[in-house]
Design an enzyme around this catalytic site. Structure first.
Site, PDB file in Angstrom:
ATOM      1  N   SER A   1     -11.395  -0.752   0.037  1.00 28.24           N
ATOM      2  CA  SER A   1     -10.032  -0.531   0.858  1.00 28.24           C
ATOM      3  C   SER A   1     -10.195  -0.822   2.379  1.00 28.24           C
ATOM      4  CB  SER A   1      -9.325   0.689   0.549  1.00 28.24           C
ATOM      5  OG  SER A   1      -9.043   0.953  -0.537  1.00 28.24           O
TER       6      SER A   1
ATOM      7  N   ASP B   1       0.999  -1.209   0.033  1.00 33.17           N
ATOM      8  CA  ASP B   1       0.002   0.066   0.024  1.00 33.17           C
ATOM      9  C   ASP B   1       0.947   1.230   0.002  1.00 33.17           C
ATOM     10  OD1 ASP B   1      -2.131   1.552   0.959  1.00 33.17           O
ATOM     11  OD2 ASP B   1      -3.225  -0.076   1.096  1.00 33.17           O
TER      12      ASP B   1
ATOM     13  N   HIS C   1      -3.417   5.954   4.058  1.00 28.24           N
ATOM     14  CA  HIS C   1      -4.087   4.723   3.549  1.00 28.24           C
ATOM     15  C   HIS C   1      -3.817   3.249   3.991  1.00 28.24           C
ATOM     16  CE1 HIS C   1      -6.015   2.033   0.502  1.00 28.24           C
ATOM     17  NE2 HIS C   1      -6.838   2.834   0.601  1.00 28.24           N
TER      18      HIS C   1
END
Length: 457
Positions: free
Chosen positions: A380, A182, A214
């Site tokens: 996600s 990521d 994230h």
């Protein structure tokens, strides 16, 4: 942002096949591209045929670099004005990869004259145009409690008495390594209790830091003490996306290769008695772009090497089969559900979606301090619930060096078990071609055999 499938929800770009293949002439290898991705100019991923070994690959690399240097030399003359016009030089080979001893090739920045020669080389299977990859960002934000953990530990819809109660085995995740491919991870966050480490930064010239948040959010959902499904798992940050949340397919493939090799080395060390308590590895990829045959093959190769893999279905309210790595058939592809047990309005769907998990208004770890948290939404956020659940179930097995060690559960068997024990028919707004399955962790049981024996609900 023309053509970029970035941070907003965009409609499906085409109803036709997501992959186009350029014309093949004189037996040359095809050049493929995705019709719903943002291509990176003059950047390619070259994949070898199965018969190519490491020595042949090394010879090919030398050959292509010689051709590249010759073309760049001619272009340098043009830059000096000898032929009347200016141009930019090309960078050549950027990465080579050999994922889990299976998928082999390289990526780079080449002039079209070089690519025309490469596609005629007998060792080349196909060439894929490199393209943008992005994380699936939050379509909405609402400060709320982390209800997702509670939902995957209860069969019935959450009520006032259960919405904040997560039932789990205390040792869930122990002995399992989770590779979060990521934007990186805030490894100093208190919720990781020192169990998070920096693994690898793939984008050239980038820093070993999560400048986006994230990846940290996903890591917290997988293995955080307060926010995680598998609260004892180890986290390894594999940075493939930059701080703006975007990157390249070739960098993501390289990240998958790194994680797979780390898993293979750890597994070998465990067999040799040098990795005490190791039980297995999982990986999470909450990112995607257009269809990429190479990325899908890389994920499948990692799964074949023993990694349990979760990937996000995508946030386009479209068929997940048109996106990568959502289309990788050996991974667990995850759609997003809501607190009201609906398919989240943004979640992709279709036969490539294997299971659903909470993905709307999910609270988890963040960047900026070692105490930071944030609430965001998307597939996600759903995928790390499954990556954490895979780690949780793997941890319920005896370790490789235990006197009670049993045959290691394979990714294929665990994926089947995950689907078998899921809560069936709990969600609304599920298209007819999409499995109506919501993830379940066994309701706090630490006996994997008993959990599987209970079956679905």
């Amino acid at each position: 942002m023309k053509g970029f499938l970035g941070l907003a929800l965009l409609p499906l770009l085409t109803a036709a096949s997501p992959v186009s293949v350029e014309s093949i002439h004189n037996g040359a290898a095809p050049i493929i591209s995705s019709m719903n991705s943002q291509e990176i100019p003059d950047s390619y991923i070259v994949v070898f045929k199965k018969h190519v070994d490491t020595s042949a690959a090394a010879a090919h690399h030398s050959w292509v670099q010689d051709i590249h240097s010759a073309v760049n030399g001619r272009m340098e003359l043009k830059k000096r004005g000898l032929f009347g016009f200016d141009t930019d030089a090309f960078l050549g080979v950027k990465h080579s990869f050999h994922v889990a001893g299976s998928l082999m090739g390289y990526a780079g920045h080449f002039h079209e004259d070089v690519i025309e020669q490469v596609r005629r080389h007998p060792d080349v299977d196909y060439i894929e145009k490199d393209s943008e990859v992005h994380h699936f960002d939050s379509p909405s934000v609402e400060k709320n409690a982390p209800w997702g953990l509670a939902r995957i530990s209860h069969r019935d819809s959450l009520s006032f008495g259960t919405f904040n109660k997560y039932l789990y085995a205390e040792d869930g995740g122990e002995g399992v390594d989770a590779y979060v491919i990521d934007t990186g991870t805030n490894t100093d966050h208190v919720d990781f209790e020192g169990r998070a480490s920096w693994g690898k930064t793939i984008p050239q010239g980038d820093e070993d830091v999560d400048g986006n948040g994230h990846g940290t959010h996903c890591s917290g959902t997988i293995a955080g003490k307060k926010y995680g499904v598998a609260k004892k798992a180890n986290v390894y940050a594999v940075k493939v996306l930059r701080s703006n949340g975007s990157g390249t397919m070739s960098d993501v493939v390289k990240g998958v290769e790194w994680a797979a090799e780390a898993h293979i080395k750890k597994s070998k060390a465990a067999k040799d008695g040098k990795a005490k308590g190791f039980k297995g590895s999982v990986a999470n990829m909450s990112l995607g772009g257009g269809s990429s045959r190479t990325l899908d093959l890389a994920v499948n190769a990692a799964v074949d090497a023993g990694m349990h893999f979760a990937v996000a279905a995508g946030n386009d309210n479209a068929d997940a089969c048109n996106y990568s790595p959502a289309a990788a058939e050996k991974a667990v592809t995850v759609g997003a559900s809501t607190l009201a047990d609906e398919r989240a309005y943004f979640s992709n769907y279709g036969k490539c979606t294997d299971i659903f998990a909470p993905g709307l208004n999910i609270l988890s770890t963040w960047i900026g301090s070692k105490y930071a948290v944030n609430t965001i939404s998307g597939t996600s956020m759903a995928s790390p619930h499954i990556a954490g659940l895979l780690a949780y179930y793997v941890s319920l097995q005896p370790s490789d060096d235990s006197a009670f060690a049993v045959e290691k559960i394979t990714p294929k068997k665990l994926k089947e078990a995950l689907i078998t024990v899921a809560t069936s028919g709990a969600l609304t707004d599920i298209p007819s071609d999409t499995p109506n399955l919501l993830a379940w962790n066994g309701g706090g049981s630490s006996n994997y055999t008993d959990i599987v024996a209970q079956g679905g609900y």
